[in-house]
Design an enzyme around this catalytic site. Sequence first.
Site, PDB file in Angstrom:
ATOM      1  N   HIS A  37       0.920  -1.303  -0.046  1.00  0.00           N
ATOM      2  CA  HIS A  37      -0.062   0.014   0.141  1.00  0.00           C
ATOM      3  C   HIS A  37       0.927   1.153  -0.015  1.00  0.00           C
ATOM      4  O   HIS A  37       0.096   2.358   0.179  1.00  0.00           O
ATOM      5  CB  HIS A  37      -0.748   0.068   1.188  1.00  0.00           C
ATOM      6  CG  HIS A  37      -1.993  -0.974   1.194  1.00  0.00           C
ATOM      7  ND1 HIS A  37      -3.290  -0.793   0.745  1.00  0.00           N
ATOM      8  CD2 HIS A  37      -1.891  -2.320   1.531  1.00  0.00           C
ATOM      9  CE1 HIS A  37      -4.079  -1.796   0.951  1.00  0.00           C
ATOM     10  NE2 HIS A  37      -3.507  -2.700   1.309  1.00  0.00           N
ATOM     11  N   LYS A  42      -7.966  14.091   4.169  1.00  0.00           N
ATOM     12  CA  LYS A  42      -7.231  12.935   4.180  1.00  0.00           C
ATOM     13  C   LYS A  42      -6.049  13.132   5.039  1.00  0.00           C
ATOM     14  O   LYS A  42      -5.749  14.372   5.599  1.00  0.00           O
ATOM     15  CB  LYS A  42      -6.479  12.697   2.777  1.00  0.00           C
ATOM     16  CG  LYS A  42      -5.801  14.007   2.138  1.00  0.00           C
ATOM     17  CD  LYS A  42      -5.196  13.855   0.728  1.00  0.00           C
ATOM     18  CE  LYS A  42      -6.216  14.049  -0.440  1.00  0.00           C
ATOM     19  NZ  LYS A  42      -6.526  12.806  -0.979  1.00  0.00           N
ATOM     20  N   ARG A  43      -5.226  11.938   5.704  1.00  0.00           N
ATOM     21  CA  ARG A  43      -4.099  12.338   6.334  1.00  0.00           C
ATOM     22  C   ARG A  43      -3.374  13.495   6.087  1.00  0.00           C
ATOM     23  O   ARG A  43      -3.076  13.564   4.575  1.00  0.00           O
ATOM     24  CB  ARG A  43      -3.248  11.103   6.464  1.00  0.00           C
ATOM     25  CG  ARG A  43      -3.892  10.224   7.309  1.00  0.00           C
ATOM     26  CD  ARG A  43      -4.331  10.477   8.820  1.00  0.00           C
ATOM     27  NE  ARG A  43      -3.119  10.469   9.566  1.00  0.00           N
ATOM     28  CZ  ARG A  43      -2.787   9.517  10.467  1.00  0.00           C
ATOM     29  NH1 ARG A  43      -3.502   8.477  10.652  1.00  0.00           N
ATOM     30  NH2 ARG A  43      -1.656   9.510  11.419  1.00  0.00           N
ATOM     31  N   LYS A  88       1.036  14.512   0.235  1.00  0.00           N
ATOM     32  CA  LYS A  88      -0.467  14.704  -0.154  1.00  0.00           C
ATOM     33  C   LYS A  88      -0.500  16.143  -0.639  1.00  0.00           C
ATOM     34  O   LYS A  88      -1.264  16.468  -1.195  1.00  0.00           O
ATOM     35  CB  LYS A  88      -1.273  14.208   0.713  1.00  0.00           C
ATOM     36  CG  LYS A  88      -1.120  12.671   1.115  1.00  0.00           C
ATOM     37  CD  LYS A  88      -2.244  12.514   2.133  1.00  0.00           C
ATOM     38  CE  LYS A  88      -2.331  10.841   2.511  1.00  0.00           C
ATOM     39  NZ  LYS A  88      -2.961  10.015   1.822  1.00  0.00           N
ATOM     40  N   LYS A  96     -14.750   8.157  -3.373  1.00  0.00           N
ATOM     41  CA  LYS A  96     -15.989   8.419  -2.751  1.00  0.00           C
ATOM     42  C   LYS A  96     -16.449   9.912  -2.982  1.00  0.00           C
ATOM     43  O   LYS A  96     -17.580  10.105  -3.244  1.00  0.00           O
ATOM     44  CB  LYS A  96     -15.496   8.538  -0.921  1.00  0.00           C
ATOM     45  CG  LYS A  96     -15.136   7.190  -0.307  1.00  0.00           C
ATOM     46  CD  LYS A  96     -14.458   7.343   0.833  1.00  0.00           C
ATOM     47  CE  LYS A  96     -13.568   6.099   1.232  1.00  0.00           C
ATOM     48  NZ  LYS A  96     -12.591   6.108   2.134  1.00  0.00           N
ATOM     49  N   THR A 140      -8.580   6.635  -1.817  1.00  0.00           N
ATOM     50  CA  THR A 140      -9.874   6.068  -2.112  1.00  0.00           C
ATOM     51  C   THR A 140     -10.833   7.212  -1.836  1.00  0.00           C
ATOM     52  O   THR A 140     -12.122   7.196  -2.281  1.00  0.00           O
ATOM     53  CB  THR A 140     -10.007   5.040  -1.027  1.00  0.00           C
ATOM     54  OG1 THR A 140      -9.535   5.284   0.056  1.00  0.00           O
ATOM     55  CG2 THR A 140      -9.498   3.752  -1.373  1.00  0.00           C
TER      56      THR A 140
HETATM   57  C1  26V Z   1       2.255   2.220   7.248  1.00  0.00           C
HETATM   58  C2  26V Z   1       2.853   2.213   8.858  1.00  0.00           C
HETATM   59  C3  26V Z   1       4.365   2.440   8.359  1.00  0.00           C
HETATM   60  C4  26V Z   1       5.094   1.815   9.891  1.00  0.00           C
HETATM   61  C5  26V Z   1       4.393   2.519  11.036  1.00  0.00           C
HETATM   62  C6  26V Z   1       2.838   2.110  11.142  1.00  0.00           C
HETATM   63  C7  26V Z   1       2.227   2.146   9.615  1.00  0.00           C
HETATM   64  C8  26V Z   1       0.980   1.995   9.702  1.00  0.00           C
HETATM   65  C9  26V Z   1       0.026   2.100   8.719  1.00  0.00           C
HETATM   66  C10 26V Z   1       0.711   2.106   7.273  1.00  0.00           C
HETATM   67  C11 26V Z   1       0.143   1.967   6.251  1.00  0.00           C
HETATM   68  C12 26V Z   1       0.253   3.081   5.472  1.00  0.00           C
HETATM   69  C13 26V Z   1      -0.136   2.539   4.103  1.00  0.00           C
HETATM   70  C14 26V Z   1      -1.569   3.162   3.852  1.00  0.00           C
HETATM   71  O1  26V Z   1      -2.234   3.625   4.396  1.00  0.00           O
HETATM   72  N1  26V Z   1      -1.545   3.267   2.277  1.00  0.00           N
HETATM   73  C15 26V Z   1      -2.725   3.785   2.000  1.00  0.00           C
HETATM   74  O2  26V Z   1      -3.414   2.673   1.258  1.00  0.00           O
HETATM   75  C16 26V Z   1      -4.920   3.074   0.564  1.00  0.00           C
HETATM   76  C17 26V Z   1      -5.352   1.830   0.488  1.00  0.00           C
HETATM   77  O3  26V Z   1      -4.940   1.126  -0.479  1.00  0.00           O
HETATM   78  C18 26V Z   1      -4.327   3.960  -0.664  1.00  0.00           C
HETATM   79  O4  26V Z   1      -5.424   4.109  -1.174  1.00  0.00           O
HETATM   80  C19 26V Z   1      -3.319   5.073  -0.379  1.00  0.00           C
HETATM   81  O5  26V Z   1      -3.010   5.566  -1.354  1.00  0.00           O
HETATM   82  C20 26V Z   1      -2.308   4.435   0.581  1.00  0.00           C
HETATM   83  O6  26V Z   1      -1.654   5.747   0.977  1.00  0.00           O
END
Ligand code: 26V
Length: 804
Positions: free
Chosen positions: A355, A542-543, A548, A654, A650
């Site tokens: 992701h 968004k975050r 971004k 929406k 996403t």
């Molecule tokens: C990453 C990490 C990195 C280490 C620390 C803890 C932590 C927790 C969560 C994440 C996930 C980050 C990845 C993420 O949210 N990606 C998003 O995924 C969406 C669904 O596929 C996508 O639409 C977004 O573009 C993407 O940024």
Amino acid sequence: MKQITEKEAISKINEQLEKYYNISLKDATDRQLFKALAGVCIDEMFIKRQKFSKNCKKKDGKAVNYMCMEFLIGKTLRTSLFNLGFEKSFGKALKANGRDIQNLYAIEDDAGLGNGGLGRLASCFLDSLATLDYPVTGHCLRYDFGLFKQKFVDGQQTELPDEWLGSGEVWQIPRQDKACRIKFDGQINEYMENGHMKVEYRDCTEVEAFPYDVMFSGYDSKNVAVLRLWSARSFNTFDTKKFSQGEYTQAMAEKNELELLSKVLYPADDHMQGKALRLRQQYFLVSAAMQSIVTTHKRRYKNLKLLPKFIAVHLNDTHPVLCVPELLRILMDENEMSWEDAWNIIDKTISYTNHTILKEALEVWDENLVARTLPRIYSILKEIDRRFRSACCELGVSYSAVEEMAVISNRKVSMANLAIIASHKVNGVSKLHSNILKDRIFKNFNGMYPQKFTNVTNGVTHRRWLCESNPKLSELIESLIGDKFIKNASWLENLEKFADDDSVIKKIKNIKLKNKEEFAKFLYEKQGIKIDPTTRFDVQAKRIHEYKRQLLNVLHIIYLYSVLKENPDADITTQTFIFAGKAASGYRRAKEIIYLINQLALEIDKDEKVSKKLKIVFVENYSVTVAEKLMPATDVSEQISLAGQEASGTGNMKAVLNGALMLCTPDGANIEISDVCGKDSSFMFGMTAEDVANTWKNNYNPRNYYDNNPKIKTVIDLLSIGFNGTSFKGLADYLLSTNGDFDPYMCLADFEAYLKACEDMDVLYRKPLKWHKQALKNISKMGYFSSDRCIEEYAKNIWNLQKI
Ligand code: 26V
């Protein structure tokens, strides 16, 4: 779908009220009514689930286990009622009795067990899997505290704990029968006995994994998805010896330390920090899930070699990748299977979705930490690494490529490498992203296993994000093309034939206005801020993250501000810029950007002339529920990440599904949305991912933009001077620097193109009928971005799942 009658609804509610409170509808409090409605849903889902499971067993059905550290669920009551076909009749029945179902929805807190896109995607998937009759169990931690609540104090983000369990508990069914034990720390002694690996553990810490099941009904389906939330419990309430010796606090401290495991969700999605507790959380989740899967399978089918026939395990990002060594451990140490047989099972069972390509978010763990915390798992990881290296050697892979792909290299354990080596399929979440994975990030792996890499473009459940959250639009659609689109999103295409019907377009326009009025009211009640629903709502929700580029959005607003200050009558569209989103608590720059937005908002508010045309608001505490109100009210959706950085997005889906037009860069799913909806569907600008790579290579020099573009100079200078009495020179320097603390996301390089796109957008916006006609055309094409389509692709190409 068949709805129940109002009479049936009342009788179901009364039954619950009687059972739990011995009270009648007219005397029940809203809270009691909420519980009664939840009870109705749970009973109904229970029956449905039992039938489905029986059927599944009878048909030898295969189930997917969706492993994810985050599920961003939001509220559950309305969705459950909707999917069970109860929503309308319950609403009417309650109204007839002088009660408002909306008040009951408001009681429930969001289950915010996720940071953003990744967790919300997981929840959308459960809805689609249940609706499409695919057997599924999701596995996640039952965090006592979800993602923090965001509160602004003097314009700065502060974080408050999110205590969601009070109202969230109603949906959770404790499963004592499925509890298991998880081991950490200590030492191991590995030896062979009768040709099998045996492992002795010494001095390890043990904790109980206690599951709670939450059910999610499919819409008009026979299926109910289960999300198993694992909670950590210490076995003894406290150390009785210490307790009896009077060391109460220490006895309690040890218990608390163990239970800390599922206490709180890590509030970052951008930066990997090698935190020991996070590693423990990950192992806790996967060990509990793998134990429960193997135990159930053995009971049902006896033969573990058949596991891949009945089970798919999907890794939603690398966070649960310790499933791999954990499943190997269970198969070998506890079931006397050989390495080869066990690996064969892994090879057929596990798949992985990536992701993010952000380097700093790719997970690597310190080898020593893994060795200390999970000694047996570490030993298995070393063996996976050894075997992988020897396979590479046979294939003649270069030394540097092997080091890049190895599980353990440079005293670090690479979770992505482990996930790719162990998975039979690896996918990205948009075409562009999947290509970047193959061509750049995992190029060597793609050379070695080209058949593994694939793409599944994300989707969102249009039932929650259109039918439930935008009832006015949904009703209009239903009146035009019938209700078939609820179960079959591609049916929305039939809307296109109304594109030339002005009376329909006017209705679309009117609904947007109504939704904006509702959002304005909500915002006023929530934050005491007034916004004008007749202005254009330009939304970036968004975050908060540098990539971004909320900052690029702000630079544009500063530019408009400078023009209007000079000439209050300048021909600029009257608009409200709406921001929403949280910054990771330790992310300094993101927090500074929030502060900037809030200070600029105040300064503009104070300027009587400018504020007639411009308004900025930052919606506090963005959540699933806020998004459900904001998306239907969005005119313009800002999707302006630096190309190549946003894996999919996403929120874009929406917004467009609710009739917004995108102002966007050629990144992630923006590209596919624009392709599917047609070239006039959005306002796309800026560098492509390829341009970005070249600009990086040729050294981006922001000074050139500053020196040669007077608009950019004005904006940066204003930023330095500051807003509402605060200078943002730090951010101005960051935007202009070429080394040290500089802007790797190149805001200035896309600034001029952004301005031009905004102007093009203004031209269309001045012709409301044309604008809303485009909105309708876009909606009609959005069926492709339903998570239903996406799940069908996973089921067919990755999990090999059949509908029951
Ligand atoms: C990453 C990490 C990195 C280490 C620390 C803890 C932590 C927790 C969560 C994440 C996930 C980050 C990845 C993420 O949210 N990606 C998003 O995924 C969406 C669904 O596929 C996508 O639409 C977004 O573009 C993407 O940024």
